[in-house]
Write a protein that holds these residues in place. Structure first.
Motif, PDB file in Angstrom:
ATOM      1  N   ARG A 171       0.861  -1.177   0.000  1.00  0.00           N
ATOM      2  CA  ARG A 171       0.000   0.000   0.000  1.00  0.00           C
ATOM      3  C   ARG A 171       0.907   1.239   0.000  1.00  0.00           C
ATOM      4  O   ARG A 171       1.229   1.807   1.046  1.00  0.00           O
ATOM      5  CB  ARG A 171      -0.948  -0.005   1.204  1.00  0.00           C
ATOM      6  CG  ARG A 171      -1.849  -1.236   1.249  1.00  0.00           C
ATOM      7  CD  ARG A 171      -3.155  -0.972   1.962  1.00  0.00           C
ATOM      8  NE  ARG A 171      -2.998  -0.471   3.312  1.00  0.00           N
ATOM      9  CZ  ARG A 171      -2.896  -1.226   4.405  1.00  0.00           C
ATOM     10  NH1 ARG A 171      -2.883  -2.544   4.285  1.00  0.00           N
ATOM     11  NH2 ARG A 171      -2.788  -0.682   5.602  1.00  0.00           N
ATOM     12  N   VAL A 172       1.335   1.595  -1.201  1.00  0.00           N
ATOM     13  CA  VAL A 172       2.281   2.708  -1.378  1.00  0.00           C
ATOM     14  C   VAL A 172       1.567   3.829  -2.126  1.00  0.00           C
ATOM     15  O   VAL A 172       0.995   3.596  -3.199  1.00  0.00           O
ATOM     16  CB  VAL A 172       3.528   2.266  -2.163  1.00  0.00           C
ATOM     17  CG1 VAL A 172       4.504   3.436  -2.313  1.00  0.00           C
ATOM     18  CG2 VAL A 172       4.205   1.087  -1.474  1.00  0.00           C
ATOM     19  N   ALA A 173       1.605   5.037  -1.591  1.00  0.00           N
ATOM     20  CA  ALA A 173       0.959   6.188  -2.223  1.00  0.00           C
ATOM     21  C   ALA A 173       2.016   7.135  -2.783  1.00  0.00           C
ATOM     22  O   ALA A 173       3.179   7.130  -2.352  1.00  0.00           O
ATOM     23  CB  ALA A 173       0.091   6.932  -1.217  1.00  0.00           C
ATOM     24  N   TYR A 174       1.586   7.936  -3.755  1.00  0.00           N
ATOM     25  CA  TYR A 174       2.474   8.968  -4.325  1.00  0.00           C
ATOM     26  C   TYR A 174       1.862  10.330  -4.076  1.00  0.00           C
ATOM     27  O   TYR A 174       0.724  10.610  -4.482  1.00  0.00           O
ATOM     28  CB  TYR A 174       2.671   8.767  -5.827  1.00  0.00           C
ATOM     29  CG  TYR A 174       3.511   9.870  -6.447  1.00  0.00           C
ATOM     30  CD1 TYR A 174       4.864   9.962  -6.174  1.00  0.00           C
ATOM     31  CD2 TYR A 174       2.945  10.836  -7.283  1.00  0.00           C
ATOM     32  CE1 TYR A 174       5.644  10.977  -6.713  1.00  0.00           C
ATOM     33  CE2 TYR A 174       3.713  11.850  -7.829  1.00  0.00           C
ATOM     34  CZ  TYR A 174       5.063  11.920  -7.542  1.00  0.00           C
ATOM     35  OH  TYR A 174       5.835  12.922  -8.059  1.00  0.00           O
ATOM     36  N   LEU A 175       2.604  11.188  -3.403  1.00  0.00           N
ATOM     37  CA  LEU A 175       2.168  12.549  -3.099  1.00  0.00           C
ATOM     38  C   LEU A 175       3.117  13.501  -3.817  1.00  0.00           C
ATOM     39  O   LEU A 175       4.276  13.650  -3.419  1.00  0.00           O
ATOM     40  CB  LEU A 175       2.201  12.775  -1.589  1.00  0.00           C
ATOM     41  CG  LEU A 175       1.702  14.106  -1.048  1.00  0.00           C
ATOM     42  CD1 LEU A 175       0.299  14.414  -1.552  1.00  0.00           C
ATOM     43  CD2 LEU A 175       1.714  14.076   0.480  1.00  0.00           C
ATOM     44  N   GLY A 176       2.638  14.103  -4.930  1.00  0.00           N
ATOM     45  CA  GLY A 176       3.550  14.817  -5.818  1.00  0.00           C
ATOM     46  C   GLY A 176       3.275  16.292  -5.983  1.00  0.00           C
ATOM     47  O   GLY A 176       2.529  16.906  -5.211  1.00  0.00           O
ATOM     48  N   GLY A 177       3.896  16.848  -7.026  1.00  0.00           N
ATOM     49  CA  GLY A 177       3.797  18.259  -7.333  1.00  0.00           C
ATOM     50  C   GLY A 177       2.731  18.526  -8.379  1.00  0.00           C
ATOM     51  O   GLY A 177       1.792  17.730  -8.549  1.00  0.00           O
ATOM     52  N   PRO A 178       2.850  19.644  -9.116  1.00  0.00           N
ATOM     53  CA  PRO A 178       1.840  20.010 -10.107  1.00  0.00           C
ATOM     54  C   PRO A 178       1.655  18.928 -11.168  1.00  0.00           C
ATOM     55  O   PRO A 178       2.634  18.330 -11.643  1.00  0.00           O
ATOM     56  CB  PRO A 178       2.413  21.291 -10.725  1.00  0.00           C
ATOM     57  CG  PRO A 178       3.326  21.848  -9.679  1.00  0.00           C
ATOM     58  CD  PRO A 178       3.913  20.663  -8.988  1.00  0.00           C
ATOM     59  N   THR A 179       0.409  18.691 -11.534  1.00  0.00           N
ATOM     60  CA  THR A 179       0.087  17.623 -12.477  1.00  0.00           C
ATOM     61  C   THR A 179       0.822  17.781 -13.795  1.00  0.00           C
ATOM     62  O   THR A 179       1.296  16.801 -14.384  1.00  0.00           O
ATOM     63  CB  THR A 179      -1.430  17.596 -12.744  1.00  0.00           C
ATOM     64  OG1 THR A 179      -2.116  17.426 -11.503  1.00  0.00           O
ATOM     65  CG2 THR A 179      -1.805  16.461 -13.680  1.00  0.00           C
ATOM     66  N   MET A 180       0.953  19.020 -14.296  1.00  0.00           N
ATOM     67  CA  MET A 180       1.523  19.251 -15.611  1.00  0.00           C
ATOM     68  C   MET A 180       3.042  19.409 -15.601  1.00  0.00           C
ATOM     69  O   MET A 180       3.654  19.538 -16.660  1.00  0.00           O
ATOM     70  CB  MET A 180       0.884  20.491 -16.251  1.00  0.00           C
ATOM     71  CG  MET A 180      -0.616  20.365 -16.473  1.00  0.00           C
ATOM     72  SD  MET A 180      -1.065  18.851 -17.382  1.00  0.00           S
ATOM     73  CE  MET A 180      -0.268  19.182 -18.959  1.00  0.00           C
ATOM     74  N   ALA A 181       3.665  19.404 -14.436  1.00  0.00           N
ATOM     75  CA  ALA A 181       5.122  19.529 -14.374  1.00  0.00           C
ATOM     76  C   ALA A 181       5.756  18.251 -14.906  1.00  0.00           C
ATOM     77  O   ALA A 181       5.435  17.149 -14.458  1.00  0.00           O
ATOM     78  CB  ALA A 181       5.572  19.796 -12.952  1.00  0.00           C
ATOM     79  N   VAL A 182       6.663  18.388 -15.876  1.00  0.00           N
ATOM     80  CA  VAL A 182       7.272  17.226 -16.514  1.00  0.00           C
ATOM     81  C   VAL A 182       7.988  16.354 -15.499  1.00  0.00           C
ATOM     82  O   VAL A 182       7.875  15.120 -15.535  1.00  0.00           O
ATOM     83  CB  VAL A 182       8.248  17.678 -17.623  1.00  0.00           C
ATOM     84  CG1 VAL A 182       9.040  16.508 -18.160  1.00  0.00           C
ATOM     85  CG2 VAL A 182       7.491  18.348 -18.751  1.00  0.00           C
ATOM     86  N   CYS A 183       8.736  16.966 -14.582  1.00  0.00           N
ATOM     87  CA  CYS A 183       9.474  16.174 -13.594  1.00  0.00           C
ATOM     88  C   CYS A 183       8.520  15.386 -12.712  1.00  0.00           C
ATOM     89  O   CYS A 183       8.778  14.219 -12.375  1.00  0.00           O
ATOM     90  CB  CYS A 183      10.391  17.064 -12.764  1.00  0.00           C
ATOM     91  SG  CYS A 183       9.557  18.401 -11.891  1.00  0.00           S
ATOM     92  N   ASN A 184       7.380  15.987 -12.339  1.00  0.00           N
ATOM     93  CA  ASN A 184       6.404  15.285 -11.516  1.00  0.00           C
ATOM     94  C   ASN A 184       5.785  14.121 -12.276  1.00  0.00           C
ATOM     95  O   ASN A 184       5.623  13.027 -11.730  1.00  0.00           O
ATOM     96  CB  ASN A 184       5.309  16.247 -11.064  1.00  0.00           C
ATOM     97  CG  ASN A 184       4.245  15.550 -10.230  1.00  0.00           C
ATOM     98  OD1 ASN A 184       4.480  15.167  -9.096  1.00  0.00           O
ATOM     99  ND2 ASN A 184       3.058  15.356 -10.805  1.00  0.00           N
ATOM    100  N   GLN A 185       5.453  14.332 -13.540  1.00  0.00           N
ATOM    101  CA  GLN A 185       4.888  13.256 -14.352  1.00  0.00           C
ATOM    102  C   GLN A 185       5.851  12.077 -14.437  1.00  0.00           C
ATOM    103  O   GLN A 185       5.453  10.917 -14.310  1.00  0.00           O
ATOM    104  CB  GLN A 185       4.557  13.775 -15.747  1.00  0.00           C
ATOM    105  CG  GLN A 185       3.393  14.738 -15.806  1.00  0.00           C
ATOM    106  CD  GLN A 185       3.108  15.199 -17.225  1.00  0.00           C
ATOM    107  OE1 GLN A 185       3.622  14.639 -18.185  1.00  0.00           O
ATOM    108  NE2 GLN A 185       2.303  16.229 -17.363  1.00  0.00           N
ATOM    109  N   ALA A 186       7.135  12.382 -14.657  1.00  0.00           N
ATOM    110  CA  ALA A 186       8.122  11.316 -14.799  1.00  0.00           C
ATOM    111  C   ALA A 186       8.270  10.530 -13.497  1.00  0.00           C
ATOM    112  O   ALA A 186       8.348   9.294 -13.506  1.00  0.00           O
ATOM    113  CB  ALA A 186       9.463  11.901 -15.223  1.00  0.00           C
TER     114      ALA A 186
END
Length: 333
Positions: A171-186
């Motif tokens: 049960r691993v979640a991902y808490l990230g940055g802006p949806t459209m930021a390329v680095c966040n998407q990667a």
């Protein structure tokens, strides 16, 4: 210059005198030529030397606050500039009228943008001014006209998630940055790839976008831990988010890593100052800054570069914020 001379009804030599500040031009003629120069947004040509510029000056611009991530990248730029004999001027990104022309007038030879967003209009302005641009860790897909330096974000996201899966978390979640930021998407795609390869489920609620801020960690972790089946581990999109996650867990009486494992991204100075020290993906920020500076100097001297985008390798750094999950997690406290 010839077009402006024709529009003003004067010779090219007269326009040249106005551009170069010569005094032997009638006031009315000078005013008419200057108005046309302004209308056409004329920029004096920037001459590129066949030999290296003796004392190049690079403008380094960043957006937002001077956070640890930005400070470490700037340190790499400044150190590399000192080794190269170049000067660096650091400023916040400006969009004032004719800002690129003002940089040329101030003696800048290239621009390095750290986490700054440049539109087509900005790129055209820089092109008219003859100023090369290098973007460090671009937020959006780099334009083919833009040289950029980044890191292997997908590989970093993959390594972070594989580490948690290896420890036994499912049960691993991902808490990230802006949806459209390329680095966040990667980073998110690396997370998803690792989860899919292991056959681990990714409920929609386990992937939370936000900003690369401490506040996103605070609020995002609260939302994740309030789920009927909360995660036993959270992969945060950067170290600041991870710190927010740790604080939310602490406020709920949860122990890191006994009750909740946390992984960050960047390996800024903050990662070693947390309690416990943070497991994170090292993004070589100083090396990226140095690569951006060297690329900017080459472009300023009219040299060609082999690729318009460079990626430096990331590396997982395991510290004390991750451990195998407990059989009965207390993450819902």
């Amino acid at each position: 210059m010839a077009d402006i001379a024709q529009a003003a009804g004067v010779s090219v030599a007269t326009v040249s005198k106005v551009v170069n500040g010569r005094g032997d031009v009638a006031p009315r003629t000078r005013a008419r030529v200057q108005e046309l120069l302004h209308q056409h947004r004329y920029l004096a040509p920037v001459f590129r030397h066949t030999e290296a510029i003796e004392s190049p000056t690079i403008e380094v611009q960043f957006q937002g606050g001077l956070k640890s991530y930005v400070a470490e990248a700037l340190e790499g730029i400044v150190d590399s500039a000192a080794e190269s004999g170049a000067s660096v001027v650091i400023s916040k990104a400006s969009r004032a009228p004719h800002w690129a022309r003002d940089l040329v007038s101030a003696g800048r030879h290239a621009v390095i943008a750290v986490t700054s967003v440049y539109t087509a209009a900005h790129l055209n302005e820089l092109a008219r001014a003859g100023l090369p641009l290098v973007v460090l860790d671009p937020l959006h897909l780099p334009d083919s006209r833009v040289n950029s330096v980044g890191a292997t974000n997908f590989a970093g996201g993959l390594a972070a998630t594989q580490h948690l899966l290896f420890l036994g978390h499912r049960r691993v979640a991902y808490l990230g940055g802006p949806t459209m930021a390329v680095c966040n998407q990667a980073r998110m795609h690396g997370y998803r790839a690792a989860m899919e390869a292991e056959g681990a489920q990714v409920p929609d609620a386990y992937v939370q976008p936000g900003e690369f801020t401490y506040e996103t960690g605070l609020l995002g972790a609260a939302a994740l831990l309030d789920l009927p089946e909360p995660p036993t581990a959270i992969f945060a999109g950067n170290d600041e988010i991870a710190l927010g996650v740790i604080e939310t867990a602490r406020a709920r009486g949860l122990r890191i890593p006994e009750d909740l494992s946390v992984v960050g991204f960047d390996d800024t100075n903050l990662a070693q100052m947390t309690s416990p020290p943070l497991t994170t993906v090292r993004q070589p920020l100083r090396e990226m800054g140095g690569a951006a500076l060297r690329t900017a100097l080459r472009l300023a001297n009219g040299e060609k570069v082999e690729s318009h985008h460079i990626e430096l390798a990331t590396e997982l750094v395991v510290r004390a914020s991750t451990a195998p999950p407990r059989e009965e997690t207390s993450a819902r406290r």
